[in-house]
Design a protein around this motif. Structure first.
Motif, short mmCIF file in Angstrom:
data_model
loop_
_atom_site.label_atom_id
_atom_site.label_comp_id
_atom_site.label_asym_id
_atom_site.label_seq_id
_atom_site.Cartn_x
_atom_site.Cartn_y
_atom_site.Cartn_z
N GLU A 13 8.46 -5.71 7.58
CA GLU A 13 9.08 -4.37 8.20
C GLU A 13 9.11 -3.46 6.97
N ARG A 14 9.38 -3.92 5.76
CA ARG A 14 9.73 -3.12 4.51
C ARG A 14 8.56 -3.67 3.64
N PRO A 15 7.90 -2.54 2.69
CA PRO A 15 7.02 -3.07 1.70
C PRO A 15 7.38 -3.90 0.73
N LEU A 16 6.89 -5.04 0.25
CA LEU A 16 7.28 -5.99 -0.69
C LEU A 16 6.25 -6.00 -1.82
N ILE A 21 5.23 -14.88 -3.18
CA ILE A 21 4.72 -15.29 -4.35
C ILE A 21 4.62 -17.05 -4.21
N TYR A 22 5.69 -17.48 -3.61
CA TYR A 22 5.72 -18.90 -3.40
C TYR A 22 6.61 -19.36 -2.28
N HIS A 31 9.04 -10.98 -5.73
CA HIS A 31 9.62 -10.24 -6.91
C HIS A 31 10.54 -9.31 -6.45
N CYS A 32 11.45 -9.20 -7.55
CA CYS A 32 12.65 -8.12 -7.03
C CYS A 32 11.99 -6.99 -6.91
N VAL A 33 12.99 -6.22 -6.07
CA VAL A 33 12.49 -4.80 -5.79
C VAL A 33 13.27 -3.77 -6.26
N GLY A 34 14.23 -4.27 -7.28
CA GLY A 34 15.31 -3.46 -7.91
C GLY A 34 14.78 -3.42 -9.27
N PRO A 35 16.02 -2.55 -9.97
CA PRO A 35 15.58 -2.46 -11.33
C PRO A 35 15.86 -3.42 -12.39
N LEU A 36 15.41 -4.57 -12.25
CA LEU A 36 15.86 -5.72 -13.15
C LEU A 36 14.69 -6.13 -13.88
N GLY A 37 13.76 -5.51 -14.00
CA GLY A 37 12.57 -5.66 -14.84
C GLY A 37 11.41 -6.40 -14.07
N VAL A 38 10.50 -6.46 -14.96
CA VAL A 38 9.01 -6.99 -14.56
C VAL A 38 9.34 -8.44 -14.65
#
Length: 156
Positions: A13-16, A21-22, A31-38
């Motif tokens: 429903e929201r882009p991921l 990944i697993y 993968h995190c969608v927030g600002p916690l880094g690649v």
């Protein structure tokens, strides 16, 4: 579940960014969608659960090994100096879909922000810089190669 960001990301429903990944029988890694880094991964139960005490025996049995595996993968993704594992379970002060943030942290990040631990996460959120979607896609592809090749079917 209505208004649940974790469920909306899993259901499409929201882009991921980076996609699924697993997965195990009961858990998803994204993968995190927030600002916690690649390279920061999210480990969350597939079903909507708002407290660790609500986990089934089967979900609980999978959690420890999956956090260990996810931490190892996150470390390898960015050659981390440490990998933080944090349970997050609130949204707007209300219990929300639990998820573990598996964040690989480097000396460069600690130097850039001048802090570590929870203060580093707070500083990263304050800055609000989310990773480039192309970098997330690249790292998610690499993470898929690092996880064992089982149970990687698309989300239900």
């Amino acid at each position: 579940m209505a208004d649940c960001m974790a469920c909306a990301l899993s259901s499409g429903e929201r882009p991921l960014p980076g996609g699924l990944i697993y997965r195990t029988d009961h858990w998803l890694v994204e993968h995190c969608v927030g600002p916690l880094g690649v390279g920061t991964l999210i480990v969350k139960p597939e079903r909507h659960v708002t407290a660790v005490g609500e986990l089934s025996a089967e979900e609980s049995e999978e959690l420890g090994p999956l956090l260990r595996l996810s931490s190892s993968v996150a470390d390898r993704l960015v050659n981390a100096d440490q990998v933080y594992n944090c349970l997050w379970s609130h949204a707007g002060g209300v219990p929300a879909h639990i998820h573990y943030v598996v964040q690989p942290v480097t000396k460069a990040q600690m130097s850039t922000f001048g802090v570590h631990g929870p203060d580093l996460q707070t500083a990263m959120f304050s800055r609000g810089e989310t990773p480039d979607p192309a970098d997330v896609e690249r790292v998610a592809d690499e993470a898929r190669r690092l996880f064992p090749p089982v149970n990687n079917a698309p989300c239900k």
